[in-house]
Design a protein around this motif. Structure first.
Motif, short mmCIF file in Angstrom:
data_model
loop_
_atom_site.label_atom_id
_atom_site.label_comp_id
_atom_site.label_asym_id
_atom_site.label_seq_id
_atom_site.Cartn_x
_atom_site.Cartn_y
_atom_site.Cartn_z
N VAL A 7 3.21 -33.92 -31.66
CA VAL A 7 2.71 -35.21 -32.13
C VAL A 7 3.89 -36.14 -32.30
CG1 VAL A 7 1.51 -36.46 -33.97
CG2 VAL A 7 0.77 -34.16 -33.35
N ALA A 8 3.78 -37.34 -31.74
CA ALA A 8 4.80 -38.38 -31.94
C ALA A 8 4.09 -39.72 -31.92
CB ALA A 8 5.86 -38.31 -30.84
N GLU A 9 4.37 -40.52 -32.91
CA GLU A 9 3.77 -41.86 -33.03
C GLU A 9 2.25 -41.79 -32.97
OE1 GLU A 9 5.64 -44.13 -29.95
OE2 GLU A 9 7.49 -44.38 -31.11
N GLY A 10 1.69 -40.76 -33.59
CA GLY A 10 0.25 -40.63 -33.69
C GLY A 10 -0.44 -40.09 -32.46
N LEU A 11 0.30 -39.76 -31.41
CA LEU A 11 -0.29 -39.25 -30.17
C LEU A 11 0.08 -37.79 -29.96
CD1 LEU A 11 0.45 -42.26 -27.76
CD2 LEU A 11 -1.70 -41.73 -28.94
N VAL A 12 -0.88 -36.99 -29.49
CA VAL A 12 -0.63 -35.59 -29.15
C VAL A 12 -0.35 -35.50 -27.67
CG1 VAL A 12 -1.59 -33.27 -29.08
CG2 VAL A 12 -2.14 -34.78 -31.00
N ARG A 13 0.77 -34.89 -27.32
CA ARG A 13 1.18 -34.80 -25.92
C ARG A 13 1.81 -33.44 -25.65
NH1 ARG A 13 4.49 -40.04 -24.04
NH2 ARG A 13 3.86 -39.12 -22.03
N PHE A 14 1.99 -33.15 -24.38
CA PHE A 14 2.75 -31.98 -23.96
C PHE A 14 4.13 -32.44 -23.47
CE2 PHE A 14 -1.58 -30.46 -23.58
CZ PHE A 14 -1.49 -29.14 -24.02
N GLY A 15 5.09 -31.52 -23.51
CA GLY A 15 6.42 -31.88 -23.04
C GLY A 15 7.25 -30.65 -22.73
N HIS A 16 8.39 -30.90 -22.12
CA HIS A 16 9.37 -29.85 -21.87
C HIS A 16 10.45 -29.92 -22.94
CE1 HIS A 16 8.27 -30.03 -17.31
NE2 HIS A 16 7.44 -29.28 -17.99
N LEU A 17 10.70 -28.79 -23.57
CA LEU A 17 11.77 -28.71 -24.57
C LEU A 17 13.08 -28.44 -23.84
CD1 LEU A 17 12.61 -28.64 -27.55
CD2 LEU A 17 12.09 -26.18 -27.53
N GLU A 18 14.00 -29.36 -23.98
CA GLU A 18 15.31 -29.24 -23.34
C GLU A 18 16.38 -29.47 -24.39
OE1 GLU A 18 15.31 -31.99 -20.08
OE2 GLU A 18 13.59 -31.05 -19.07
N GLY A 19 16.85 -28.37 -24.98
CA GLY A 19 17.82 -28.48 -26.05
C GLY A 19 17.21 -29.13 -27.27
N ASP A 20 17.79 -30.25 -27.70
CA ASP A 20 17.30 -30.97 -28.86
C ASP A 20 16.43 -32.16 -28.50
OD1 ASP A 20 18.58 -29.26 -30.64
OD2 ASP A 20 20.45 -30.39 -30.55
N THR A 21 15.93 -32.17 -27.27
CA THR A 21 15.06 -33.27 -26.84
C THR A 21 13.76 -32.71 -26.24
OG1 THR A 21 16.02 -33.40 -24.62
CG2 THR A 21 17.03 -34.76 -26.34
N VAL A 22 12.74 -33.54 -26.27
CA VAL A 22 11.45 -33.22 -25.67
C VAL A 22 11.15 -34.30 -24.63
CG1 VAL A 22 8.98 -32.94 -26.05
CG2 VAL A 22 10.60 -32.10 -27.76
N VAL A 23 10.91 -33.87 -23.39
CA VAL A 23 10.57 -34.79 -22.32
C VAL A 23 9.07 -34.71 -22.08
CG1 VAL A 23 10.99 -35.47 -19.93
CG2 VAL A 23 12.83 -34.40 -21.26
N PRO A 24 8.31 -35.79 -22.36
CA PRO A 24 6.86 -35.75 -22.15
C PRO A 24 6.50 -35.42 -20.71
CG PRO A 24 7.49 -37.68 -23.43
CD PRO A 24 8.76 -37.08 -22.91
N VAL A 25 5.37 -34.73 -20.54
CA VAL A 25 4.86 -34.42 -19.20
C VAL A 25 3.45 -34.97 -19.06
CG1 VAL A 25 6.28 -32.34 -18.98
CG2 VAL A 25 3.94 -32.16 -19.84
#
Length: 277
Positions: A7-25
């Protein structure tokens, strides 16, 4: 790949965890996200809230007494006869919980227990899958805790009532695909309660390995993408101590598995609410 749901900014999404970052998919469902391409600007892991990687699995299946040492400590609350026969139960879809979210201490019981486990998530349909090909239908692995309400578990022949309480199936933090894991049998599962180590065991110590579990399950019914399998717990559960070490409000349970990270949940009193409709 390390697939997360967040969840980010009220939206539920999927993403790739890359170290300390999440890249939305791209993709709104688990199946779509498995094939999803990266879409959107990376987000700092610190500003997102991680959820269970699969939102509402069609099946949550758990195998009982799948480590010999756990079987030895479980004779008082589980039927440990005929360990060569796989013993299965299911947890309810409403038991799904995030990797760092609170877990409810039931109002109806004081015997809440923990079971740290490796979780396998199915990525392809499978029916009558031979052991040699079983891993072809596995999308990846997570860390889970099979919370168990022991008195309710003992009261039901199938264990179902003690295994399916709401919030009692946290898993995550990411779905780690098999290509990211060099030595699956060598993975160590560790559980801690308030910093005290309670459990330690390796995947290779399972009585029935994951491939054998999939072969057995698919002999009876189809496994589908998004189905979740709790693969068994090592010795050291609270019920195995004398006297038992039941969880209480305020306790923090942390489960670690090599290469997969950790999950950690605080035990909180179950809300005193009635819901109809």
């Amino acid at each position: 790949m390390r697939l997360v749901r967040f969840v980010a900014e009220g939206l539920v999404r999927f993403g790739h965890l890359e170290g300390d970052t999440v890249v939305p998919v791209a993709g709104d469902s688990f199946v779509e996200a498995l094939e999803g391409k990266e879409k959107g600007a990376p987000l700092a892991l610190s500003v997102v809230h991680l959820l269970a990687p699969v939102p509402r699995p069609g099946k949550i299946l758990g195998i009982g007494v799948n480590y010999a040492a756990h079987a030895a400590e479980s004779v008082s609350f589980i039927n440990t006869a005929k360990l060569e026969v796989q013993k299965w139960f299911n947890k309810q879809a409403t038991a799904v919980n995030g990797p760092y979210d609170p877990v409810h201490l039931p109002k109806v019981s004081g015997q809440l227990d923990y079971e740290g486990e490796l979780v396998a998530v199915i990525g392809r349909h499978g029916r009558h899958v031979p052991r040699a090909r079983a891993m072809e239908i596995v999308a990846g692995f997570c860390i889970g805790c099979d919370y168990s309400v022991r008195d309710w578990q003992k009261a039901s022949q199938t264990m179902i009532m003690g295994k399916g309480f709401d919030t009692h199936a946290p898993f995550g933090p990411a779905l780690v695909t098999p290509d990211e894991i060099e030595d699956l049998p060598g993975l160590e599962v560790r559980s801690y309660v308030n910093g005290e180590q309670r459990q330690s065991g390796h995947v290779r110590d399972m009585i029935h390995d994951i491939a054998a579990q999939i072969e057995h399950l698919t002999a009876a019914f189809t496994l589908e993408p998004g189905d979740v399998i709790f693969t068994g717990t090592p010795a050291g559960v609270g019920a195995g101590f004398d006297p038992p070490k039941w969880l209480k409000a305020g306790d923090r349970v942390r489960i670690e598995i090599d290469g997969l990270g950790h999950i950690e949940n605080e035990i909180v009193p179950e809300p005193d609410t009635t819901r109809i409709g």
